[in-house]
Write an enzyme that holds these catalytic residues in place. Structure first.
Site, PDB file in Angstrom:
ATOM      1  N   ASP A  51      28.538   4.965 -20.594  1.00  0.00           N
ATOM      2  CA  ASP A  51      29.332   5.271 -21.783  1.00  0.00           C
ATOM      3  C   ASP A  51      29.741   6.742 -21.762  1.00  0.00           C
ATOM      4  OD1 ASP A  51      28.809   2.741 -22.439  1.00  0.00           O
ATOM      5  OD2 ASP A  51      27.588   3.173 -24.230  1.00  0.00           O
ATOM      6  N   TYR A  52      28.776   7.558 -21.313  1.00  0.00           N
ATOM      7  CA  TYR A  52      29.024   8.997 -21.302  1.00  0.00           C
ATOM      8  C   TYR A  52      30.191   9.341 -20.367  1.00  0.00           C
ATOM      9  CZ  TYR A  52      28.364  13.952 -20.435  1.00  0.00           C
ATOM     10  OH  TYR A  52      28.577  15.293 -20.293  1.00  0.00           O
ATOM     11  N   GLU A  53      30.143   8.754 -19.163  1.00  0.00           N
ATOM     12  CA  GLU A  53      31.213   9.051 -18.210  1.00  0.00           C
ATOM     13  C   GLU A  53      32.572   8.590 -18.755  1.00  0.00           C
ATOM     14  OE1 GLU A  53      29.104   8.790 -13.842  1.00  0.00           O
ATOM     15  OE2 GLU A  53      29.192   6.979 -15.050  1.00  0.00           O
ATOM     16  N   LYS A 133      36.051 -23.935 -29.227  1.00  0.00           N
ATOM     17  CA  LYS A 133      36.743 -23.664 -30.487  1.00  0.00           C
ATOM     18  C   LYS A 133      35.994 -22.487 -31.102  1.00  0.00           C
ATOM     19  CE  LYS A 133      38.660 -25.849 -34.564  1.00  0.00           C
ATOM     20  NZ  LYS A 133      38.292 -24.826 -35.523  1.00  0.00           N
ATOM     21  N   GLU A 192      41.674 -15.802 -30.984  1.00  0.00           N
ATOM     22  CA  GLU A 192      40.696 -15.787 -32.069  1.00  0.00           C
ATOM     23  C   GLU A 192      39.900 -14.483 -32.000  1.00  0.00           C
ATOM     24  OE1 GLU A 192      40.922 -18.487 -33.934  1.00  0.00           O
ATOM     25  OE2 GLU A 192      39.024 -18.724 -35.036  1.00  0.00           O
ATOM     26  N   CYS A 457     -12.008 -19.592 -49.238  1.00  0.00           N
ATOM     27  CA  CYS A 457     -10.933 -20.534 -49.594  1.00  0.00           C
ATOM     28  C   CYS A 457     -10.759 -21.533 -48.448  1.00  0.00           C
ATOM     29  CB  CYS A 457      -9.649 -19.746 -49.824  1.00  0.00           C
ATOM     30  SG  CYS A 457      -8.197 -20.772 -49.959  1.00  0.00           S
TER      31      CYS A 457
HETATM   32  S1  IVH Z   1      44.662 -24.281 -30.472  1.00  0.00           S
HETATM   33  C1  IVH Z   1      48.641 -25.489 -31.670  1.00  0.00           C
HETATM   34  N1  IVH Z   1      42.447 -23.445 -29.334  1.00  0.00           N
HETATM   35  O1  IVH Z   1      41.074 -23.225 -34.704  1.00  0.00           O
HETATM   36  C2  IVH Z   1      47.267 -25.200 -31.249  1.00  0.00           C
HETATM   37  N2  IVH Z   1      42.666 -23.147 -31.673  1.00  0.00           N
HETATM   38  O2  IVH Z   1      41.817 -25.552 -36.511  1.00  0.00           O
HETATM   39  C3  IVH Z   1      46.405 -24.868 -32.385  1.00  0.00           C
HETATM   40  N3  IVH Z   1      40.755 -22.008 -32.724  1.00  0.00           N
HETATM   41  O3  IVH Z   1      43.514 -21.686 -36.525  1.00  0.00           O
HETATM   42  C4  IVH Z   1      45.237 -24.070 -32.082  1.00  0.00           C
HETATM   43  N4  IVH Z   1      39.569 -21.757 -30.887  1.00  0.00           N
HETATM   44  O4  IVH Z   1      42.407 -20.159 -34.887  1.00  0.00           O
HETATM   45  C5  IVH Z   1      43.124 -23.571 -30.488  1.00  0.00           C
HETATM   46  N5  IVH Z   1      40.535 -22.745 -28.185  1.00  0.00           N
HETATM   47  C6  IVH Z   1      41.221 -22.862 -29.320  1.00  0.00           C
HETATM   48  C7  IVH Z   1      40.716 -22.391 -30.546  1.00  0.00           C
HETATM   49  C8  IVH Z   1      41.470 -22.565 -31.715  1.00  0.00           C
HETATM   50  C9  IVH Z   1      39.628 -21.540 -32.200  1.00  0.00           C
HETATM   51  C10 IVH Z   1      41.112 -21.950 -34.147  1.00  0.00           C
HETATM   52  C11 IVH Z   1      42.510 -21.443 -34.376  1.00  0.00           C
HETATM   53  C12 IVH Z   1      43.122 -22.356 -35.384  1.00  0.00           C
HETATM   54  C13 IVH Z   1      42.030 -23.320 -35.727  1.00  0.00           C
HETATM   55  C14 IVH Z   1      42.598 -24.710 -35.773  1.00  0.00           C
END
Ligand code: IVH
Length: 698
Positions: A51-53, A133, A192, A457
């Site tokens: 981090d320092y570098e 997701k 995301e 107890c």
């Molecule tokens: S695809 C048209 N891929 O989930 C395609 N969404 O319920 C729509 N999300 O608001 C989204 N991981 O923010 C996609 N690998 C992923 C995702 C993802 C998280 C979130 C996204 C969206 C929500 C949809």
């Protein structure tokens, strides 16, 4: 993004920049160098500079830019730091709508999903991309001429809120990316914003220190972080952005060229090449729903080990042509679906509260709720910790409570849903007497829990015995809670000394036992009698005395009963022992019945004398690894990992668990992997073979 040879060149170059100040012409090289290190750190998660570098490099760029302000560019790493506060978030229209996703919960749903695609497209065979997701906040990024020009939150899906300054402060988002290399002039990416679980814990610890309200989960911290008025505050949250979709691409003439890229998986590979953070091993492309479903289940099972919160997987038809044929509803694409993991939150009714007495007498209220399924297990009992917890959350009998279980973490009550109250709910009256022996409970001022002060107890005695035989204490193999309770009911056990004076003939005759298991138990008890005294001290359930302090004491006595002659000062003279522990241990050894108990155990053959294992490790002045840190990696051929670590300790080394600039020696066995690479890249770690190590400690 960077080939290995290029990475090495960048690394060498940083060393140059660190030693000789850059000239005016080298500013852009210096920027590229910093971009490389940002990528290594924030995207690849494997920094090669300390981090320092890195800070030194960054400062030298800042200084040069101060001298030549005309040469500052928008995409310079220094421009991530916001100079002005943006006071409002302008509304902006997304280039394509940000839609939601349909949900699926099991394999049958996925089979139906495939059928619907076949029907919509007329195509029988296809491949699916499967990816996590992410559970955070969605974000849309626009790049024009290879420069990040806009960042926006989802908003209502059509219009979002512009937060470009905040997006720029997030280091896993490149300020510049060579889209032109792929013929792209303008592009929109979807991703995301998430916070790594360990970073989240650190952020919350920091907030606790500053007496700020804690975030409930990484998602809230991330979505809130995107909307900070001061982008420097966004930067402090440690947000990462995973890109999961290329939603729009145009060439210099304004032609839509998205479909030239043919597949979602091709786009993800391209984005990876351009330096974006994208799912890697978590990403799979499959041609059957069977494989898709297996991938989803695998990640559901290991979701807790994943560094980020994920609440499901997303399955996308990989081919853009098929995506187009499948089309969209108002709400979601028909070519994609979310596979939702089992809920980690549920609601249930608080039926009653029971009060458990612990081994040192502390009283823990336990909520009994209507059984509810939560992330794959049925939950019916949840700790309420202490009276203060109940009061601060105003939890009442009959309440509907929100229950959460985050992975291996024990379930807990998030809150009562007071909007669902009927008025018949009853406030919880914390007992004033011990539920087991009826003694008046006490509550020391500086402690959170009520305690039963009665040494006799019954509940406490049973808990003491259960702890005594457990792995953490005397580790009597096979002797668990059920035996303790059974033998107690038979009046064979009244205090822990009885454990060492059991009648194995009688045990053999018990239903479900027999000669063989009785002998096995006898052998385990016999073995435990030889335990080092640090185990014994810990197993006595002395209030506040844990494993570590037991070791500290065991190092300093020849016989357990030496402690009967110790004063409180003898304890507090020890660096690691505080006044509370001193008071409790010295109190324990002042009581006649405790001395009698120990004498009785000794009569039954329990070791009370300091053993080799209790004695402190003496490290000679000239020990080969004195004051050095060491780490073993790969599979060792001549000793086990544990033996190697013990040898290292005896030779004065401190075993640590990660490769960093703090590491002095890395000992590599067969098939050493990323640790070795990282150590080599650092260049400051001495790398030893197993033979080198053994030769050094000879
Ligand atoms: S695809 C048209 N891929 O989930 C395609 N969404 O319920 C729509 N999300 O608001 C989204 N991981 O923010 C996609 N690998 C992923 C995702 C993802 C998280 C979130 C996204 C969206 C929500 C949809």
């Amino acid at each position: 993004m960077y080939e290995a040879s290029k990475q090495k060149a960048f690394f060498e170059q940083s060393k140059q920049f660190l030693s000789t100040p850059a000239t005016k012409d080298q500013i852009e090289d210096l920027r590229d160098n910093l971009r490389f290190h940002e990528w290594k750190y924030y995207v690849e998660n494997s920094p090669v500079l300390s981090d320092y570098e890195y800070d030194m490099l960054y400062k030298s760029l800042e200084k040069l830019e101060e001298t030549y302000p005309a040469l500052i560019t928008e995409d310079s790493p220094t421009q991530r730091v916001a100079k002005d506060l943006t006071s409002e978030f302008n509304k902006v229209k997304h280039l394509t709508p940000m839609l939601s996703l349909g949900n699926s919960y099991n394999k049958e749903d996925l089979v139906d999903f495939e059928k619907s695609i076949v029907k919509l497209t007329g195509e029988e065979t296809m491949t699916f991309a499967v990816e996590p997701k992410f559970d955070g906040g969605s974000i849309a990024l626009v790049y024009e001429n290879d420069q990040l020009v806009r960042g926006a939150t989802r908003g209502d899906g059509t219009q979002g809120e512009e937060m470009t300054a905040n997006a720029k402060s997030i280091k896993s988002i490149p300020l510049k990316a060579a889209f032109s290399k792929y013929g792209i002039h303008r592009v929109e990416l979807r991703g995301e914003a998430v916070i790594r679980k360990d970073v989240f814990d650190r952020v919350n610890q920091e907030r606790a220190k500053n007496q700020q309200v804690l975030f409930a989960n990484p998602r809230n911290a991330a979505t809130g972080g995107l909307r900070m008025k001061d982008a420097n505050e966004t930067a402090k949250r440690g947000i990462d952005v995973f890109i999961f979709q290329l939603s729009f691409a145009e060439d210099a003439n304004g032609n839509d060229i998205l479909h030239q890229f043919e597949k979602h998986s091709t786009c993800i590979a391209m984005l990876k090449d351009l330096g974006f953070k994208v799912p890697k091993s978590e990403f799979g492309v499959y041609s059957t729903i069977d494989e898709v479903s297996q991938h989803c289940i695998k990640w559901e099972n290991q979701r807790e080990k994943y560094p980020y919160e994920i609440d499901g997987m997303v399955i996308k038809v990989d081919d853009f042509k098929l995506q187009e044929l499948a089309g969209y509803t108002q709400h979601h694409p028909r070519w994609a679906i979310a596979y939702k993991f089992k809920a980690k939150q549920a609601t249930s009714i608080l039926e009653k509260v029971e009060y458990q007495v612990g081994k040192t007498g502390s009283i823990t209220p336990v909520a009994k709720i209507t059984p509810v399924a939560l992330a794959g297990v049925t939950v019916s009992s949840i700790s309420l910790h202490n009276e203060e917890f109940i009061q601060s959350k105003d939890i009442r009998l009959g309440d509907t409570v929100l229950v959460e279980r985050a992975g291996d973490v024990i379930p807990y009550i998030v809150k009562s849903l007071d909007e669902l109250r009927s008025g018949k709910e009853i406030p919880i009256d914390f007992p004033k007497q011990c539920p087991s022996c009826n003694y008046d409970l006490i509550k020391p001022e500086d402690e959170a829990k009520w305690r039963c002060p009665n040494n006799y107890c019954e509940a406490q005695i049973i808990q003491k015995m259960i702890f005594h035989v457990s792995k953490d204490a005397m580790n009597i193999d096979g002797f668990g809670k059920s035996y303790v309770e059974r033998f107690y009911d038979l009046a064979w056990l009244r205090d822990i000394s009885d454990i060492y004076n059991l009648d194995y003939q009688a045990i053999a005759e018990l239903e479900g036992f027999g000669e063989k298991s009785a002998t096995k138990l006898q052998e385990a008890v016999l073995k435990a009698k030889q335990n080092p005294i640090h185990r014994l001290l810990n197993s006595l359930s002395i209030y506040h005395l844990g494993r570590k302090a037991s070791k500290v004491l065991a190092e300093r006595i020849e016989h357990v009963l030496d402690l009967a002659d110790w004063t409180e000062e003898n304890y507090t003279d020890i660096h690691d022992v505080g006044p509370i522990l001193a008071r409790e241990v010295s109190h324990f050894f002042q009581q006649e019945e405790n001395i009698a108990l120990i004498k009785k155990m000794e009569e039954y053959g329990v070791n009370m004398k300091q053993t080799e294992e209790d004695r402190p490790v003496e490290v000679a002045e000239d020990a080969p690894f004195k004051g050095k840190t060491i780490l073993f990696t790969g599979s060792l051929q001549q000793m086990t990992r544990k033996e190697a670590q013990q040898k290292a300790t005896l030779a004065g080394a401190k075993n640590i668990s990660a490769v960093s600039s703090k590491l002095d020696f890395l000992v590599v066995g067969e098939k050493a992997g990323s640790k070795l690479k990282k150590a080599e890249a650092l260049g400051t770690v001495s790398i030893l073979t197993e033979e080198d190590f053994l030769a050094m400690i000879e």
